[in-house]
Scaffold this motif. Structure first.
Motif, PDB file in Angstrom:
ATOM      1  N   LEU A  66       0.839  -1.187   0.000  1.00  0.00           N
ATOM      2  CA  LEU A  66       0.000   0.000   0.000  1.00  0.00           C
ATOM      3  C   LEU A  66       0.880   1.246   0.000  1.00  0.00           C
ATOM      4  CD1 LEU A  66      -2.615  -1.031   2.727  1.00  0.00           C
ATOM      5  CD2 LEU A  66      -2.740  -1.404   0.262  1.00  0.00           C
ATOM      6  N   MET A  67       0.653   2.132  -0.980  1.00  0.00           N
ATOM      7  CA  MET A  67       1.417   3.375  -1.072  1.00  0.00           C
ATOM      8  C   MET A  67       0.449   4.530  -1.353  1.00  0.00           C
ATOM      9  SD  MET A  67       4.832   2.152  -3.166  1.00  0.00           S
ATOM     10  CE  MET A  67       5.775   3.592  -2.645  1.00  0.00           C
ATOM     11  N   SER A  68       0.975   5.742  -1.322  1.00  0.00           N
ATOM     12  CA  SER A  68       0.082   6.895  -1.530  1.00  0.00           C
ATOM     13  C   SER A  68       0.777   8.016  -2.275  1.00  0.00           C
ATOM     14  CB  SER A  68      -0.431   7.414  -0.184  1.00  0.00           C
ATOM     15  OG  SER A  68       0.620   7.980   0.567  1.00  0.00           O
ATOM     16  N   ILE A  69      -0.051   8.879  -2.875  1.00  0.00           N
ATOM     17  CA  ILE A  69       0.388  10.107  -3.540  1.00  0.00           C
ATOM     18  C   ILE A  69      -0.549  11.217  -3.070  1.00  0.00           C
ATOM     19  CG2 ILE A  69       0.685  11.284  -5.759  1.00  0.00           C
ATOM     20  CD1 ILE A  69       1.031   8.574  -7.075  1.00  0.00           C
ATOM     21  N   PRO A  70      -0.046  12.411  -2.741  1.00  0.00           N
ATOM     22  CA  PRO A  70      -0.936  13.517  -2.355  1.00  0.00           C
ATOM     23  C   PRO A  70      -1.880  13.897  -3.500  1.00  0.00           C
ATOM     24  CG  PRO A  70       1.372  14.031  -1.855  1.00  0.00           C
ATOM     25  CD  PRO A  70       1.377  12.787  -2.693  1.00  0.00           C
ATOM     26  N   ASP A  71      -3.100  14.305  -3.133  1.00  0.00           N
ATOM     27  CA  ASP A  71      -4.071  14.715  -4.164  1.00  0.00           C
ATOM     28  C   ASP A  71      -3.927  16.187  -4.552  1.00  0.00           C
ATOM     29  OD1 ASP A  71      -5.227  16.099  -2.023  1.00  0.00           O
ATOM     30  OD2 ASP A  71      -6.806  14.604  -1.708  1.00  0.00           O
ATOM     31  N   GLY A  72      -3.005  16.891  -3.894  1.00  0.00           N
ATOM     32  CA  GLY A  72      -2.762  18.296  -4.233  1.00  0.00           C
ATOM     33  C   GLY A  72      -3.564  19.283  -3.412  1.00  0.00           C
ATOM     34  N   LEU A  73      -4.527  18.787  -2.621  1.00  0.00           N
ATOM     35  CA  LEU A  73      -5.327  19.675  -1.767  1.00  0.00           C
ATOM     36  C   LEU A  73      -4.705  19.771  -0.374  1.00  0.00           C
ATOM     37  CD1 LEU A  73      -8.951  18.481  -2.638  1.00  0.00           C
ATOM     38  CD2 LEU A  73      -7.839  20.577  -3.416  1.00  0.00           C
ATOM     39  N   GLY A  74      -4.987  20.868   0.323  1.00  0.00           N
ATOM     40  CA  GLY A  74      -4.489  21.035   1.684  1.00  0.00           C
ATOM     41  C   GLY A  74      -5.187  20.104   2.652  1.00  0.00           C
ATOM     42  N   PRO A  75      -4.630  19.938   3.859  1.00  0.00           N
ATOM     43  CA  PRO A  75      -5.195  18.983   4.828  1.00  0.00           C
ATOM     44  C   PRO A  75      -6.619  19.320   5.257  1.00  0.00           C
ATOM     45  CG  PRO A  75      -3.439  20.328   5.828  1.00  0.00           C
ATOM     46  CD  PRO A  75      -3.404  20.586   4.362  1.00  0.00           C
ATOM     47  N   ASP A  76      -6.993  20.594   5.208  1.00  0.00           N
ATOM     48  CA  ASP A  76      -8.338  20.994   5.659  1.00  0.00           C
ATOM     49  C   ASP A  76      -9.326  21.205   4.504  1.00  0.00           C
ATOM     50  OD1 ASP A  76      -7.447  21.004   8.308  1.00  0.00           O
ATOM     51  OD2 ASP A  76      -6.674  23.047   8.101  1.00  0.00           O
ATOM     52  N   ALA A  77      -8.908  20.857   3.295  1.00  0.00           N
ATOM     53  CA  ALA A  77      -9.786  21.056   2.125  1.00  0.00           C
ATOM     54  C   ALA A  77     -11.014  20.158   2.206  1.00  0.00           C
ATOM     55  CB  ALA A  77      -9.002  20.761   0.850  1.00  0.00           C
ATOM     56  N   ASP A  78     -12.101  20.602   1.583  1.00  0.00           N
ATOM     57  CA  ASP A  78     -13.347  19.827   1.549  1.00  0.00           C
ATOM     58  C   ASP A  78     -13.285  18.836   0.392  1.00  0.00           C
ATOM     59  OD1 ASP A  78     -15.874  18.799   1.617  1.00  0.00           O
ATOM     60  OD2 ASP A  78     -16.872  20.643   0.943  1.00  0.00           O
ATOM     61  N   ARG A  79     -12.989  17.599   0.708  1.00  0.00           N
ATOM     62  CA  ARG A  79     -12.876  16.575  -0.341  1.00  0.00           C
ATOM     63  C   ARG A  79     -14.232  16.031  -0.777  1.00  0.00           C
ATOM     64  NH1 ARG A  79      -8.178  16.953   2.196  1.00  0.00           N
ATOM     65  NH2 ARG A  79      -6.268  16.638   0.981  1.00  0.00           N
ATOM     66  N   ASN A  80     -15.297  16.531  -0.166  1.00  0.00           N
ATOM     67  CA  ASN A  80     -16.636  16.210  -0.662  1.00  0.00           C
ATOM     68  C   ASN A  80     -16.992  17.086  -1.867  1.00  0.00           C
ATOM     69  OD1 ASN A  80     -17.197  14.244   1.323  1.00  0.00           O
ATOM     70  ND2 ASN A  80     -17.619  15.867   2.803  1.00  0.00           N
ATOM     71  N   ASN A  81     -16.189  18.125  -2.114  1.00  0.00           N
ATOM     72  CA  ASN A  81     -16.348  18.940  -3.317  1.00  0.00           C
ATOM     73  C   ASN A  81     -15.627  18.204  -4.454  1.00  0.00           C
ATOM     74  OD1 ASN A  81     -16.059  20.822  -5.438  1.00  0.00           O
ATOM     75  ND2 ASN A  81     -16.176  22.537  -4.005  1.00  0.00           N
ATOM     76  N   LEU A  82     -16.366  17.342  -5.147  1.00  0.00           N
ATOM     77  CA  LEU A  82     -15.746  16.427  -6.104  1.00  0.00           C
ATOM     78  C   LEU A  82     -15.115  17.153  -7.288  1.00  0.00           C
ATOM     79  CD1 LEU A  82     -18.395  13.552  -6.108  1.00  0.00           C
ATOM     80  CD2 LEU A  82     -16.309  13.768  -4.755  1.00  0.00           C
ATOM     81  N   GLY A  83     -15.702  18.267  -7.680  1.00  0.00           N
ATOM     82  CA  GLY A  83     -15.131  19.034  -8.793  1.00  0.00           C
ATOM     83  C   GLY A  83     -13.723  19.506  -8.470  1.00  0.00           C
ATOM     84  N   GLU A  84     -13.568  20.142  -7.302  1.00  0.00           N
ATOM     85  CA  GLU A  84     -12.250  20.634  -6.876  1.00  0.00           C
ATOM     86  C   GLU A  84     -11.277  19.478  -6.678  1.00  0.00           C
ATOM     87  OE1 GLU A  84     -11.283  23.807  -6.706  1.00  0.00           O
ATOM     88  OE2 GLU A  84     -13.263  24.328  -7.481  1.00  0.00           O
ATOM     89  N   LEU A  85     -11.760  18.386  -6.086  1.00  0.00           N
ATOM     90  CA  LEU A  85     -10.897  17.236  -5.810  1.00  0.00           C
ATOM     91  C   LEU A  85     -10.303  16.657  -7.090  1.00  0.00           C
ATOM     92  CD1 LEU A  85      -9.727  15.007  -3.977  1.00  0.00           C
ATOM     93  CD2 LEU A  85     -11.915  13.800  -4.211  1.00  0.00           C
ATOM     94  N   PHE A  86     -11.155  16.390  -8.084  1.00  0.00           N
ATOM     95  CA  PHE A  86     -10.647  15.708  -9.280  1.00  0.00           C
ATOM     96  C   PHE A  86      -9.849  16.635 -10.195  1.00  0.00           C
ATOM     97  CE2 PHE A  86     -13.576  12.415  -7.903  1.00  0.00           C
ATOM     98  CZ  PHE A  86     -12.765  11.306  -8.076  1.00  0.00           C
ATOM     99  N   ILE A  87     -10.138  17.917 -10.161  1.00  0.00           N
ATOM    100  CA  ILE A  87      -9.297  18.855 -10.916  1.00  0.00           C
ATOM    101  C   ILE A  87      -7.915  18.930 -10.273  1.00  0.00           C
ATOM    102  CG2 ILE A  87      -8.973  21.320 -11.405  1.00  0.00           C
ATOM    103  CD1 ILE A  87     -12.017  21.377 -12.061  1.00  0.00           C
TER     104      ILE A  87
END
Length: 461
Positions: A66-87
């Motif tokens: 199991l490994m990981s890569i950052p998604d580019g968002l800050g730790p407090d970002a709203d990852r339920n905002n799918l548009g922002e997340l996938f962009i």
């Protein structure tokens, strides 16, 4: 035959991680090395639920790394905002994935031979193409939803959607005579949240669709028996489902929450086909009024129930709509058990289960159908509304709930539909027929089983 090292890349959502982890387990059992890459946010959830900080999942004598890569968002970002997340994922993760593959080669002597990418991570096929390794698409929803996406140019041309993917008018349409009719309300990317987010997700989908030409292998968690029409519409799509967990294993593969197995002991004490199983997946949220109606409706049935209520904290950003709503004072709960997260396939296989009140996510749909459990359908968003059509109208193994004039599914509606479903012997018989057909597909010699074997042989060549 060589031993391939396969890098598996799901979207950062429980419903996407689950089937790709089961798929990874199958590859592991067949002699492949697996590196499973989550976003950092999802990776930390998985490790936390496992209580395993070593970053591996055992399978036989081998392990899934199991490994990981950052998604580019800050730790407090709203990852339920799918548009922002996938962009953000699209802008940040490709370069990091390429670097990770190179670091594996230079630092660990590991050469990745193939990337299997979730559809919403299909940019990884461009990475695979660039560095000269095999690339494979994994589509985690129904084949019908990919058929819908393949039809985007025609939907625009026919005036059903505009260039942003949004429905122009309410309209009924049919992709082919062998696929159930749809209306514009079943276009999954237009069922997410708000118009801005839906436009962003549509642009991500269009980009992902363009990358699919980079591979000849499109895999999906479906079966020829379940979706013959959609699979003939997208002949390139290879069904390898139903992807079901090995229920003899207690290990939680890729779960975002720790599974509470006490519910199985509780089910052991319940009469045969008596329990209503209630679970709405990893994203459904209820407001206080609807949560209250559901709780009191379950009590009105006078049946034992097992109800999964997530205690997740990342829905706190919306104070009006979160899963930390409290049970109503008049709720006694004597006849039921409430779980934070359940080992769903073990639950659905249990002889005490009578029916499944479900959000109709594709994984839950496939798991319920594979275990012969009748459905009461309560979709929340995206493809779940079309899955309800399959369950109720095509397969006829379930009923839908109807909302009242306030948009609520009332306690009386819950009581009435449970009684109607469990009093219908035809639904129970049809559910058992579907179960037998789906199980036959994944048994040795079944079509899905043979498709998976064919894919594994290609991997090893």
């Amino acid at each position: 035959m060589s031993v391939p090292t396969v890098l598996v890349l799901p979207s950062p959502a429980q419903g996407h991680v689950n089937p790709m982890m089961i798929f990874s387990q199958r590859l592991l059992e067949n002699g492949c090395n697996i590196i499973f890459i989550n976003t950092e946010f999802a990776h930390n959830k998985v490790l936390s639920s496992m209580g395993n900080q070593q970053g591996s999942v055992t399978g036989g004598s081998s392990q899934i790394k199991l490994m990981s890569i950052p998604d580019g968002l800050g730790p407090d970002a709203d990852r339920n905002n799918l548009g922002e997340l996938f962009i953000s994922i699209l802008n940040n993760m490709p370069a990091m994935l390429e670097k990770l593959i190179e670091d594996l080669r230079l630092n660990d002597g590991v050469t990745v031979s193939c990337i299997v990418a979730d559809f919403l991570m299909a940019w990884a096929l461009e990475v695979a193409n660039k560095i000269g390794i095999k690339g494979v698409l994994f589509y985690p929803a129904s084949a019908a939803m990919l058929a819908l996406q393949c039809s985007i140019p025609k939907l625009i041309e026919d005036g059903i959607i505009d260039s942003n993917g949004l429905p122009i008018t309410e309209k009924r349409f049919q992709l082919s005579p062998s696929i159930p009719p749809m209306d514009t309300g079943l276009i999954w990317w237009a069922k997410i949240s708000d118009t801005i987010t839906e436009k962003k997700i549509f642009n991500v989908i269009v980009h992902c669709m363009q990358t699919l030409e980079l591979t000849d292998w499109w895999l999906c968690n479906s079966t020829p028996e379940l979706e013959p029409g959609a699979l003939s519409y997208v002949p390139k799509l290879l069904p390898i489902g139903a992807l079901l967990r090995d229920v003899t294993e207690d290990q939680s593969l890729g779960q975002f929450w720790e599974e509470d197995h006490s519910c199985i002991r509780w089910l052991d004490q319940q009469p045969h086909a008596s329990v209503i199983y209630v679970a709405f997946g990893s994203t459904t949220l209820f407001d206080k009024k609807q949560f209250t109606e559901l709780a009191l409706g379950l009590e009105l049935t006078n049946r034992p129930f097992l109800w999964v209520v997530r205690q997740d904290s990342d829905s706190d950003s919306d104070s009006n709509c979160k899963n930390k709503v409290s049970l109503p004072n008049e709720f006694k709960g004597n006849q039921g058990k409430i779980n934070g997260w359940a080992p769903q396939e073990k639950v659905l296989r249990h002889p005490a289960i009578a029916c499944f009140i479900s959000h109709c996510g594709w994984n839950s749909t496939v798991e319920g159908l594979s275990n012969g459990v009748p459905f009461l359908c309560w979709p929340y968003f995206t493809d779940q509304f079309f899955n309800r059509t399959y369950i109720c109208d095509e397969l006829k193994v379930g009923l839908r709930f109807d909302s009242d004039e306030n948009g609520l599914i009332s306690r009386v509606e819950i009581k009435v539909k449970v009684k109607k479903l469990l009093g219908d012997e035809n639904i129970r018989l049809k559910a058992n027929e579907v179960k037998k057909k789906l199980r036959k597909e994944i048994d040795d010699g079944g079509r899905s089983s043979e498709n998976l074997n064919k894919f594994i042989k290609w991997l090893k060549d």
